[in-house]
Design a protein around this motif. Structure first.
Motif, PDB file in Angstrom:
ATOM      1  N   VAL A  47       0.849  -1.187   0.000  1.00  0.00           N
ATOM      2  CA  VAL A  47       0.000   0.000   0.000  1.00  0.00           C
ATOM      3  C   VAL A  47       0.889   1.242   0.000  1.00  0.00           C
ATOM      4  CG1 VAL A  47      -1.820   1.236   1.255  1.00  0.00           C
ATOM      5  CG2 VAL A  47      -1.744  -1.269   1.313  1.00  0.00           C
ATOM      6  N   PRO A  48       0.701   2.158  -0.955  1.00  0.00           N
ATOM      7  CA  PRO A  48       1.515   3.384  -0.966  1.00  0.00           C
ATOM      8  C   PRO A  48       1.326   4.206   0.308  1.00  0.00           C
ATOM      9  CG  PRO A  48       0.248   3.171  -3.008  1.00  0.00           C
ATOM     10  CD  PRO A  48      -0.240   2.098  -2.078  1.00  0.00           C
ATOM     11  N   ASP A  49       2.339   4.977   0.670  1.00  0.00           N
ATOM     12  CA  ASP A  49       2.303   5.795   1.893  1.00  0.00           C
ATOM     13  C   ASP A  49       1.086   6.709   1.973  1.00  0.00           C
ATOM     14  OD1 ASP A  49       4.613   4.796   3.037  1.00  0.00           O
ATOM     15  OD2 ASP A  49       5.901   6.357   2.191  1.00  0.00           O
ATOM     16  N   ASN A  50       0.726   7.339   0.878  1.00  0.00           N
ATOM     17  CA  ASN A  50      -0.331   8.343   0.910  1.00  0.00           C
ATOM     18  C   ASN A  50      -1.694   7.784   0.499  1.00  0.00           C
ATOM     19  OD1 ASN A  50       0.342   7.860  -1.719  1.00  0.00           O
ATOM     20  ND2 ASN A  50       0.533  10.001  -2.321  1.00  0.00           N
ATOM     21  N   TRP A  51      -1.888   6.474   0.609  1.00  0.00           N
ATOM     22  CA  TRP A  51      -3.127   5.829   0.162  1.00  0.00           C
ATOM     23  C   TRP A  51      -4.313   6.257   1.016  1.00  0.00           C
ATOM     24  CZ3 TRP A  51      -4.282   3.327  -4.121  1.00  0.00           C
ATOM     25  CH2 TRP A  51      -5.497   2.636  -4.169  1.00  0.00           C
ATOM     26  N   LYS A  52      -5.391   6.632   0.350  1.00  0.00           N
ATOM     27  CA  LYS A  52      -6.642   6.985   1.023  1.00  0.00           C
ATOM     28  C   LYS A  52      -7.791   6.315   0.276  1.00  0.00           C
ATOM     29  CE  LYS A  52      -5.204  10.502   3.776  1.00  0.00           C
ATOM     30  NZ  LYS A  52      -4.098   9.942   4.469  1.00  0.00           N
ATOM     31  N   ILE A  53      -8.770   5.837   1.007  1.00  0.00           N
ATOM     32  CA  ILE A  53      -9.974   5.280   0.389  1.00  0.00           C
ATOM     33  C   ILE A  53     -10.769   6.442  -0.216  1.00  0.00           C
ATOM     34  CG2 ILE A  53     -12.122   4.030   0.773  1.00  0.00           C
ATOM     35  CD1 ILE A  53     -10.798   2.710   3.204  1.00  0.00           C
ATOM     36  N   SER A  54     -11.226   6.235  -1.443  1.00  0.00           N
ATOM     37  CA  SER A  54     -12.031   7.254  -2.116  1.00  0.00           C
ATOM     38  C   SER A  54     -13.108   6.571  -2.956  1.00  0.00           C
ATOM     39  CB  SER A  54     -11.145   8.122  -3.013  1.00  0.00           C
ATOM     40  OG  SER A  54     -10.687   7.362  -4.119  1.00  0.00           O
ATOM     41  N   GLU A  55     -14.023   7.359  -3.481  1.00  0.00           N
ATOM     42  CA  GLU A  55     -15.058   6.811  -4.360  1.00  0.00           C
ATOM     43  C   GLU A  55     -14.422   6.110  -5.560  1.00  0.00           C
ATOM     44  OE1 GLU A  55     -18.358   6.632  -4.023  1.00  0.00           O
ATOM     45  OE2 GLU A  55     -18.353   7.669  -2.100  1.00  0.00           O
ATOM     46  N   ALA A  56     -13.322   6.652  -6.059  1.00  0.00           N
ATOM     47  CA  ALA A  56     -12.679   6.111  -7.263  1.00  0.00           C
ATOM     48  C   ALA A  56     -11.981   4.772  -7.024  1.00  0.00           C
ATOM     49  CB  ALA A  56     -11.676   7.118  -7.819  1.00  0.00           C
ATOM     50  N   ASN A  57     -11.590   4.495  -5.788  1.00  0.00           N
ATOM     51  CA  ASN A  57     -10.845   3.251  -5.521  1.00  0.00           C
ATOM     52  C   ASN A  57     -11.530   2.355  -4.486  1.00  0.00           C
ATOM     53  OD1 ASN A  57     -10.213   4.107  -2.893  1.00  0.00           O
ATOM     54  ND2 ASN A  57      -8.208   4.873  -3.468  1.00  0.00           N
ATOM     55  N   THR A  58     -12.812   2.528  -4.305  1.00  0.00           N
ATOM     56  CA  THR A  58     -13.550   1.810  -3.260  1.00  0.00           C
ATOM     57  C   THR A  58     -13.304   0.311  -3.275  1.00  0.00           C
ATOM     58  OG1 THR A  58     -15.285   3.474  -3.303  1.00  0.00           O
ATOM     59  CG2 THR A  58     -15.832   1.386  -2.279  1.00  0.00           C
ATOM     60  N   TYR A  59     -13.206  -0.287  -4.447  1.00  0.00           N
ATOM     61  CA  TYR A  59     -13.080  -1.749  -4.545  1.00  0.00           C
ATOM     62  C   TYR A  59     -11.634  -2.225  -4.707  1.00  0.00           C
ATOM     63  CZ  TYR A  59     -18.058  -1.332  -4.935  1.00  0.00           C
ATOM     64  OH  TYR A  59     -19.370  -1.033  -4.688  1.00  0.00           O
ATOM     65  N   ASP A  60     -10.682  -1.347  -4.484  1.00  0.00           N
ATOM     66  CA  ASP A  60      -9.268  -1.723  -4.587  1.00  0.00           C
ATOM     67  C   ASP A  60      -8.874  -2.568  -3.369  1.00  0.00           C
ATOM     68  OD1 ASP A  60      -6.280  -1.471  -4.286  1.00  0.00           O
ATOM     69  OD2 ASP A  60      -6.555  -0.254  -6.092  1.00  0.00           O
ATOM     70  N   PRO A  61      -8.182  -3.686  -3.566  1.00  0.00           N
ATOM     71  CA  PRO A  61      -7.815  -4.549  -2.433  1.00  0.00           C
ATOM     72  C   PRO A  61      -6.911  -3.877  -1.402  1.00  0.00           C
ATOM     73  CG  PRO A  61      -6.929  -5.407  -4.502  1.00  0.00           C
ATOM     74  CD  PRO A  61      -7.772  -4.231  -4.845  1.00  0.00           C
ATOM     75  N   ARG A  62      -6.230  -2.811  -1.784  1.00  0.00           N
ATOM     76  CA  ARG A  62      -5.366  -2.119  -0.817  1.00  0.00           C
ATOM     77  C   ARG A  62      -6.169  -1.518   0.334  1.00  0.00           C
ATOM     78  NH1 ARG A  62      -1.852   0.522  -5.602  1.00  0.00           N
ATOM     79  NH2 ARG A  62      -3.955   0.478  -6.467  1.00  0.00           N
ATOM     80  N   ASN A  63      -7.457  -1.304   0.107  1.00  0.00           N
ATOM     81  CA  ASN A  63      -8.309  -0.781   1.180  1.00  0.00           C
ATOM     82  C   ASN A  63      -8.553  -1.805   2.281  1.00  0.00           C
ATOM     83  OD1 ASN A  63      -8.643   1.733  -0.045  1.00  0.00           O
ATOM     84  ND2 ASN A  63     -10.283   0.951  -1.343  1.00  0.00           N
ATOM     85  N   LEU A  64      -8.262  -3.061   2.005  1.00  0.00           N
ATOM     86  CA  LEU A  64      -8.501  -4.138   2.972  1.00  0.00           C
ATOM     87  C   LEU A  64      -7.263  -4.499   3.795  1.00  0.00           C
ATOM     88  CD1 LEU A  64     -10.622  -6.465   0.690  1.00  0.00           C
ATOM     89  CD2 LEU A  64     -11.448  -5.042   2.571  1.00  0.00           C
ATOM     90  N   ILE A  65      -6.126  -3.848   3.527  1.00  0.00           N
ATOM     91  CA  ILE A  65      -4.912  -4.201   4.270  1.00  0.00           C
ATOM     92  C   ILE A  65      -4.180  -2.954   4.783  1.00  0.00           C
ATOM     93  CG2 ILE A  65      -4.532  -6.483   3.233  1.00  0.00           C
ATOM     94  CD1 ILE A  65      -2.423  -5.111   1.381  1.00  0.00           C
ATOM     95  N   PRO A  66      -4.760  -2.263   5.767  1.00  0.00           N
ATOM     96  CA  PRO A  66      -4.031  -1.137   6.353  1.00  0.00           C
ATOM     97  C   PRO A  66      -2.669  -1.624   6.844  1.00  0.00           C
ATOM     98  CG  PRO A  66      -5.885  -1.792   7.735  1.00  0.00           C
ATOM     99  CD  PRO A  66      -5.988  -2.567   6.473  1.00  0.00           C
ATOM    100  N   THR A  67      -1.671  -0.776   6.635  1.00  0.00           N
ATOM    101  CA  THR A  67      -0.284  -1.203   6.821  1.00  0.00           C
ATOM    102  C   THR A  67       0.457  -0.270   7.770  1.00  0.00           C
ATOM    103  OG1 THR A  67      -0.304  -2.115   4.587  1.00  0.00           O
ATOM    104  CG2 THR A  67       1.848  -1.707   5.562  1.00  0.00           C
ATOM    105  N   ARG A  68       1.257  -0.875   8.636  1.00  0.00           N
ATOM    106  CA  ARG A  68       2.135  -0.112   9.533  1.00  0.00           C
ATOM    107  C   ARG A  68       3.580  -0.322   9.118  1.00  0.00           C
ATOM    108  NH1 ARG A  68       1.527  -2.500  14.882  1.00  0.00           N
ATOM    109  NH2 ARG A  68       0.889  -4.281  13.689  1.00  0.00           N
ATOM    110  N   ARG A  69       4.312   0.768   9.059  1.00  0.00           N
ATOM    111  CA  ARG A  69       5.743   0.732   8.726  1.00  0.00           C
ATOM    112  C   ARG A  69       6.547   0.511  10.005  1.00  0.00           C
ATOM    113  NH1 ARG A  69       8.319   3.191   4.503  1.00  0.00           N
ATOM    114  NH2 ARG A  69       6.358   4.227   4.011  1.00  0.00           N
ATOM    115  N   LYS A  70       7.528  -0.379   9.924  1.00  0.00           N
ATOM    116  CA  LYS A  70       8.427  -0.660  11.045  1.00  0.00           C
ATOM    117  C   LYS A  70       9.859  -0.417  10.565  1.00  0.00           C
ATOM    118  CE  LYS A  70       5.258  -2.635  13.740  1.00  0.00           C
ATOM    119  NZ  LYS A  70       5.055  -2.349  15.128  1.00  0.00           N
ATOM    120  N   GLU A  71      10.794  -0.419  11.486  1.00  0.00           N
ATOM    121  CA  GLU A  71      12.186  -0.172  11.134  1.00  0.00           C
ATOM    122  C   GLU A  71      13.074  -1.244  11.762  1.00  0.00           C
ATOM    123  OE1 GLU A  71      15.334   3.578  11.380  1.00  0.00           O
ATOM    124  OE2 GLU A  71      13.385   3.719  12.375  1.00  0.00           O
TER     125      GLU A  71
END
Length: 144
Positions: A87-111
């Motif tokens: 999932v890109p850093d600046n990903w946001k759910i919107s009307e245009a991408n409602t059915y994109d699978p990236r909306n189903l996997i919120p991601t946390r960055r670790k180091e």
């Protein structure tokens, strides 16, 4: 690929030896030498998995995209641990991408830090995504 498969078999032996040494009982381990994007057994295993470990740092964009669609079949709450975010850093759910699978996997960055992993002395990033429809449901309710 034959060489990575050979290395995986060596790692399996090392894994079992270390588990015995440390008194751990990891359960059944099975290596599958195949294209995991087209293997029915792998599909079935992914559907039951609680955690997927994906060393996708060197995967092509197409392969990472194929995996993203495989994640649709993961159970709710399954976690995906990877070296490259799906999932890109600046990903946001919107009307245009409602059915994109990236909306189903919120991601946390670790180091990870220098000297903390076996494949490099440099530090880097890793990611933990969790399969959930909570955010997309909240977006849908807000849009009503």
């Amino acid at each position: 690929m034959p060489n990575p498969a050979r290395l995986a078999r060596l790692q399996e032996k090392e894994f079992k030896a270390r588990c015995r040494r440390w008194g751990l009982k990891p359960g059944f381990v099975k290596l599958i030498e195949d294209d995991f994007t087209r293997n029915a057994e792998m599909d079935a295993l992914m559907k039951r998995a609680d955690v997927l470990l994906i060393n996708n740092k060197a995967f092509s964009t197409d392969l990472n995209q194929n995996l993203l669609y495989k994640f649709l079949d993961l159970k709710e709450g399954a976690r995906i641990v990877s070296l490259k975010s799906f999932v890109p850093d600046n990903w946001k759910i919107s009307e245009a991408n409602t059915y994109d699978p990236r909306n189903l996997i919120p991601t946390r960055r670790k180091e990870y830090f220098s000297g903390s992993v076996s494949w490099t002395d440099a530090g880097g990033e890793w990611f933990v995504a969790t399969k959930t429809d909570v955010h997309i449901r909240a977006f849908a309710e807000k849009s009503e």
